[in-house]
Enzyme design. Sequence first.
Site, PDB file in Angstrom:
ATOM      1  N   GLU A  30       0.840  -1.207   0.000  1.00 10.75           N
ATOM      2  CA  GLU A  30       0.000   0.000   0.000  1.00 10.75           C
ATOM      3  C   GLU A  30       0.870   1.252   0.000  1.00 10.75           C
ATOM      4  OE1 GLU A  30      -1.552   1.786   3.487  1.00 10.75           O
ATOM      5  OE2 GLU A  30      -1.210  -0.012   4.707  1.00 10.75           O
ATOM      6  N   ASP A 147     -11.608  -1.033   5.496  1.00 11.25           N
ATOM      7  CA  ASP A 147     -10.702  -2.187   5.326  1.00 11.25           C
ATOM      8  C   ASP A 147     -11.416  -3.489   5.715  1.00 11.25           C
ATOM      9  OD1 ASP A 147      -8.741  -0.332   4.725  1.00 11.25           O
ATOM     10  OD2 ASP A 147      -7.571  -0.659   6.566  1.00 11.25           O
ATOM     11  N   LYS A 164      -4.066  -2.061  14.656  1.00 12.96           N
ATOM     12  CA  LYS A 164      -3.389  -1.049  15.452  1.00 12.96           C
ATOM     13  C   LYS A 164      -4.048  -0.916  16.814  1.00 12.96           C
ATOM     14  CE  LYS A 164      -2.907   1.197  11.674  1.00 12.96           C
ATOM     15  NZ  LYS A 164      -3.632   2.106  10.868  1.00 12.96           N
TER      16      LYS A 164
END
Length: 307
Positions: A30, A147, A164
């Site tokens: 990405e 996502d 995360k």
Amino acid sequence: MTAHLPPITIHYSQDVASAIARKAPLVALESTIITHGMPFPGNLAMAQSVETIIRNAGAVPATIAVIHGNLHIGLETAELEALAQTSGAMKLSRADLAFAIAERRTGATTVAATMIAASLAGIKVFATGGIGGVHRGAEESFDISADLTELARTPVIVVSAGAKAILDVPKTLEVLETNGVPVVTFESEEFPAFWSRSSGLKSPLSLNSPAAIANFQKVRTQLGIGGGMLIANPVPQAAEIPRDEMEIYIRRALDHADNDGISGKAVTPYLLDKIFHLTSGRSLETNIALVENNARLAAEIAVALAV
Ligand code: PSU
Ligand code: MN
């Protein structure tokens, strides 16, 4: 009268075009992590070292971005150098990938948009740092990354270091389960938390080899089960920031975001930048180490899929 638009041309780098022709293993990368996730020049060093790691493991890297309205799959050296220094690039997800192409803009692809482009190019494996997920306080803000829904629909294996820890990780795992996305931790029973090896949460599934991961995805395809899967690869021990310590920085960063009224697309880049400063740059070193670690595993999975 309806105007007829010319078909979209995909711009392949020389290496990627030749890998596709040879049916060589490819790994997508990405670009949001380059433009919105890390400061220059660390971002460029990371992007280059990740490409080298993938090559050394026997696969070909394909960094994906939209440059002046062109969808690039694989960037030439100068293109990568320029992108790493671009300010004002859009952050592109499923909702706005086509917008950037239609409006001839420059934008970096998130996990969701990179999966879409990888799938268009026939690339089955993608390495990143961490995926977007359900934000803390999502019951108020409704902030859930695209996502997660992309993982449900697009058949690409995404290698990450987990979600995360700025997110609500239990809720993120719940949404993935609801959407039928397998979550497989590599060589551990515990789901990792990006900067830390531990999240305190058991991983839904675990596998111990790239071949087993490749085999699992092949069986899913044979059963007609669409969509991708999430591989969680714990950050190497030497580079991790322990969970308890990380939690202090995360809470402080979230307080700042609250005070500054940050919302929408700006949330993730804002928090990453705050944490970078709160840890005096240590979070960046960890971030780079884990992306490199993921690139290696992704290349091994791509090689295993090819046999
Ligand atoms: N991991 C990083 N830095 C980042 C991201 C991930 O270390 O900038 C990006 C990825 O591109 C991911 C995106 O897809 O953040 C998620 O953003 P959002 O929560 O707005 O969907
Ligand atoms: Mn969001």
